[in-house]
Design a protein around this motif. Structure first.
Motif, PDB file in Angstrom:
ATOM      1  N   LYS A   2       5.076   4.226   1.892  1.00 28.63           N
ATOM      2  CA  LYS A   2       4.491   2.942   1.496  1.00 28.63           C
ATOM      3  C   LYS A   2       4.868   1.880   2.516  1.00 28.63           C
ATOM      4  N   LEU A  38       0.568   5.036   0.956  1.00 28.36           N
ATOM      5  CA  LEU A  38      -0.290   5.992   1.656  1.00 28.36           C
ATOM      6  C   LEU A  38      -0.322   7.317   0.903  1.00 28.36           C
ATOM      7  N   ARG A  88       0.835  -1.202   0.000  1.00 28.83           N
ATOM      8  CA  ARG A  88       0.000   0.000   0.000  1.00 28.83           C
ATOM      9  C   ARG A  88       0.863   1.243   0.000  1.00 28.83           C
ATOM     10  N   TYR A 143      -3.422   5.316  11.483  1.00 33.57           N
ATOM     11  CA  TYR A 143      -4.336   4.504  10.699  1.00 33.57           C
ATOM     12  C   TYR A 143      -4.326   3.073  11.226  1.00 33.57           C
TER      13      TYR A 143
END
Length: 214
Positions: free
Chosen positions: A14, A9, A7, A200
């Motif tokens: 990442k 961000l 992922r 997060y």
């Protein structure tokens, strides 16, 4: 070894999660180690700890897209860093997975934990009464929300990089409603200086993931 989650961000940050499927010998064959790292491996107890250490380094090689030697020492507080690259770095592992986070935005932290009932027994050791007040009382959601809180504080602990920081005394999570994926705000106070970080979190299979970047 299989990449199960990658992922970005933002353009500067990442992270990736890998499932560890190789033996120690197979992982070692993918690495280039200096004498200090070889000694560190020899001093580790065999088993998961060794696999985790090597797997994070193999994943780091993947994210940096290099087959050259990667110098990845740790500072006096045990925080890993990359003197030859512009990235800030955070590593995590839990059971059969390893994770790496890289950022040129600022310091970063990531934590992956398998979800188990033990977090309910220790909740008073890392959450204040004001934090426990917003935890969902439904037993199934309570466990997940508690792990989200734990991973958030662990991620911030790794981000700030100093020993002696207390999850209970130095970090306070603001009230939030738990969802399978979301964001919370964490107030961090150290040496009289307070900052607020966005952290997060998300469910990943039967694990919980938390991550933050400055």
């Amino acid at each position: 070894m299989a990449l199960v989650y990658l992922r970005e961000l933002n353009p500067k940050t990442k992270f990736a999660i890998w499932k560890i499927e190789e033996s120690a010998e197979e992982l070692l064959g993918k690495l280039q180690l200096d004498d200090a790292e070889k000694l560190k491996l020899q001093q580790m107890s065999k088993g998961k700890r060794t696999l985790h250490w090597m797997a994070t380094r193999v994943l780091l090689r993947y994210l940096l897209q290099t087959d050259q030697y990667i110098h990845c020492p740790s500072d006096n507080n045990g925080k890993p860093y990359l003197p030859d690259y512009p990235y800030k770095l955070s590593l995590t592992h839990s059971f059969e997975y390893a994770g790496v986070m890289l950022s040129t935005q600022g310091e970063c932290g990531i934590d992956l934990e398998i979800v188990k009932n033990k977090v309910v027994r220790i909740k008073n050791k890392f959450l204040k009464d004001e934090e426990l007040a917003f935890i969902n009382p439904d037993p199934e959601i309570e466990i997940l929300q508690l792990y989200a809180c734990w991973c958030a504080k662990e991620a911030v602990y790794k981000l700030q990089g100093n020993k002696g920081v207390s999850f209970l005394e130095d970090m306070t999570i603001r009230p939030f409603t738990y969802k399978p994926q979301g964001v919370m705000y964490l107030d961090f106070t150290k040496d009289g200086i307070s900052t607020t970080l966005e952290v997060y979190y998300e469910q990943f299979q039967n694990y919980m993931l938390g991550y933050a970047v400055e």
